[in-house]
Scaffold this active site. Structure first.
Site, PDB file in Angstrom:
ATOM      1  N   ASN A 105       0.802  -1.335  -0.008  1.00 16.57           N
ATOM      2  CA  ASN A 105      -0.037  -0.075  -0.233  1.00 16.57           C
ATOM      3  C   ASN A 105       0.706   1.382   0.053  1.00 16.57           C
ATOM      4  OD1 ASN A 105      -2.104  -2.040   0.401  1.00 16.57           O
ATOM      5  ND2 ASN A 105      -2.420  -1.508   2.457  1.00 16.57           N
ATOM      6  N   HIS A 122       5.856  -0.904  -2.592  1.00 17.43           N
ATOM      7  CA  HIS A 122       5.438  -0.234  -3.951  1.00 17.43           C
ATOM      8  C   HIS A 122       5.413   1.247  -3.787  1.00 17.43           C
ATOM      9  CE1 HIS A 122       2.997  -3.996  -5.420  1.00 17.43           C
ATOM     10  NE2 HIS A 122       4.234  -4.186  -5.530  1.00 17.43           N
ATOM     11  N   CYS A 130      11.577  14.019  -8.261  1.00 20.01           N
ATOM     12  CA  CYS A 130      12.009  14.862  -9.666  1.00 20.01           C
ATOM     13  C   CYS A 130      12.418  13.923 -10.994  1.00 20.01           C
ATOM     14  CB  CYS A 130      12.830  15.750  -9.199  1.00 20.01           C
ATOM     15  SG  CYS A 130      13.136  16.938 -10.696  1.00 20.01           S
ATOM     16  N   CYS A 133      16.094  15.680 -11.455  1.00 21.45           N
ATOM     17  CA  CYS A 133      17.180  15.537 -10.623  1.00 21.45           C
ATOM     18  C   CYS A 133      17.323  14.191  -9.860  1.00 21.45           C
ATOM     19  CB  CYS A 133      17.601  16.766  -9.999  1.00 21.45           C
ATOM     20  SG  CYS A 133      16.336  17.289  -8.841  1.00 21.45           S
ATOM     21  N   CYS A 151       9.781  20.452  -9.352  1.00 20.61           N
ATOM     22  CA  CYS A 151      10.869  20.244  -8.337  1.00 20.61           C
ATOM     23  C   CYS A 151      11.501  21.850  -8.323  1.00 20.61           C
ATOM     24  CB  CYS A 151      11.937  19.419  -8.977  1.00 20.61           C
ATOM     25  SG  CYS A 151      13.480  19.383  -7.920  1.00 20.61           S
ATOM     26  N   CYS A 153      14.396  22.522  -8.902  1.00 21.60           N
ATOM     27  CA  CYS A 153      15.317  22.619 -10.302  1.00 21.60           C
ATOM     28  C   CYS A 153      14.689  22.775 -11.358  1.00 21.60           C
ATOM     29  CB  CYS A 153      15.993  21.069 -10.167  1.00 21.60           C
ATOM     30  SG  CYS A 153      15.089  19.898 -11.197  1.00 21.60           S
ATOM     31  N   GLY A 190      -5.082  -9.010   3.378  1.00 21.89           N
ATOM     32  CA  GLY A 190      -5.721  -7.998   2.456  1.00 21.89           C
ATOM     33  C   GLY A 190      -5.053  -7.988   1.055  1.00 21.89           C
ATOM     34  N   SER A 192      -4.580  -9.664  -3.015  1.00 17.30           N
ATOM     35  CA  SER A 192      -4.966 -10.690  -3.983  1.00 17.30           C
ATOM     36  C   SER A 192      -3.728 -11.668  -4.210  1.00 17.30           C
ATOM     37  CB  SER A 192      -5.560 -10.158  -5.198  1.00 17.30           C
ATOM     38  OG  SER A 192      -4.385  -9.453  -5.702  1.00 17.30           O
ATOM     39  N   ALA A 234      -9.951  -7.683   7.792  1.00 22.95           N
ATOM     40  CA  ALA A 234      -8.858  -7.177   8.782  1.00 22.95           C
ATOM     41  C   ALA A 234      -9.197  -6.562   9.985  1.00 22.95           C
ATOM     42  CB  ALA A 234      -8.043  -6.259   8.011  1.00 22.95           C
TER      43      ALA A 234
END
Ligand code: APR
Length: 245
Positions: A105, A122, A130, A133, A151, A153, A190, A192, A234
Site C-alpha cells: 500500500n 510499492h 523529480c 534530478c 521540483c 530544479c 488483504g 490478492s 482485517a
C-alpha cells in the site's frame, strides 16, 4: 478454514511460539478505511485501466492525466483514517520486536496508525520524485496546487510509487526478502497475491519453513497453499490477535 475464535486462538499460539513474524499487507487492509482496492468489487482496476494511468508509458504520454488520477487518490486517502486492523498491527509491532511489516500500500495508513518499521515495497503516494534530478520530498497536501508539480530544479515531479513494469525500491525489497526468508510466521493480510514479485513472498516463506496465515474476506490464489486461511476482514481478525487469550 477455521471459524473466527478458533483461528484467532491458533494464530495467537503460533505468534507466541515464533521468534520472528513478518506481515504482508495489501489494499484490503485499507478497504474499511474507505480506500478502494484494485481488484475487488468497486476496485480501481474495474473503473480505470492501469495501463492508462499507472505505467511509465502512461505518464510519458500524458503526465497531466496521470497526475489528475494520483491527485484524486491523494484527496481520497487524506480523508481516510487508519482502521482497527492498522492499529492492531502497530500494537503488535510494539509488543513484538521481531515483527517486520511489509506493505504494497502507498496510502501511508500504517505510518499514521503508529507502525514504525514499514517496508513500502510499492513506494509512497506522499513522496514526490523529480524526473530530472531524482530528488525526493514528502508533500502531504491532499490536493496539489499545480499539476504536474515541479521540483525546485524546474524538473517535473512524479508520484513516488512503483508503476507496472518498474523495479521495486532495491533496498526496501531486499529487506523484505530477508525478513520473509528468516521468519517463522508470515501473516498475509488483504492482498490478492497476484502481483509479482510481492506475490512470491508466500512461497518464499513456505520454502523457508515458515507457517503462513492468510487473512482475507475472499479466496485468493494462495488460499489453498497457506497453513491457515482465515476468512475474515482485517478489522475483525487483527484486533483478536492483540486480545489476551
Ligand atoms: N479485509 C481483508 N481483506 C480484504 C478486505 C478486508 N476488509 N477487503 C478486501 N480484501 C481483500 C480482497 O479480497 C482482495 O484479495 O483484499 C485484496 C485486495 O486485492 P487487490 O485489490 O488486488 O489489492 P492488492 O493485492 O494490494 O494489489 C497488489 O496491485 O495494482 C497493484 O500496486 C497495486 O499494490 C497493488 C498491487
Amino acid at each position: 478454514m477455521l471459524s473466527g475464535q478458533a483461528a484467532a486462538a491458533t494464530v495467537r499460539e503460533w505468534m507466541s511460539a515464533a521468534a520472528s513474524i513478518a506481515v504482508l499487507t495489501g489494499a484490503g487492509i485499507s478497504a474499511e478505511s474507505g480506500i478502494p482496492t484494485f481488484r475487488g468489487p468497486g476496485g480501481l482496476w474495474r473503473t480505470y485501466r492501469a495501463e492508462d494511468l499507472a505505467t511509465p508509458q502512461a505518464f510519458a504520454r500524458d503526465p497531466h492525466l496521470t497526475w489528475e488520477w494520483y491527485d484524486w487518490r491523494r484527496a481520497v486517502i487524506a480523508t481516510a483514517e487508519p482502521n482497527a486492523g492498522h492499529l492492531a498491527l502497530a500494537e503488535l509491532e510494539r509488543r513484538f520486536h521481531g515483527l517486520t511489516l511489509i506493505t504494497q500500500n502507498v496510502d501511508g495508513l500504517h505510518d499514521r496508525a503508529g507502525s514504525r518499521r514499514v517496508l513500502k515495497v510499492h513506494g509512497d503516494l506522499w513522496i514526490l520524485r523529480c524526473t530530472a534530478c531524482a530528488s525526493e520530498w514528502r508533500d502531504l497536501r491532499p490536493s496539489l496546487p499545480h499539476l504536474p508539480p515541479t521540483c525546485d530544479c524546474g524538473g517535473m515531479a512524479r508520484p513516488g510509487v512503483v508503476w507496472f513494469g518498474e523495479g521495486l525500491p532495491e533496498e526496501t525489497w531486499n529487506s523484505a526478502v530477508t525478513a520473509v526468508r528468516g521468519t517463522e510466521l508470515l501473516l498475509v493480510i488483504g492482498t490478492s497475491a497476484v502481483v509479482y514479485p510481492v506475490g512470491g513472498l508466500v512461497q518464499l516463506a513456505q520454502s523457508a519453513g515458515a507457517k503462513v496465515v492468510e487473512i482475507n474476506v475472499a479466496e485468493t490464489p494462495v488460499s489453498a497453499m497457506v497453513d491457515l486461511a482465515w476468512r475474515a476482514s482485517a478489522t475483525i481478525a487483527l484486533p483478536q490477535l492483540i486480545q489476551s487469550a
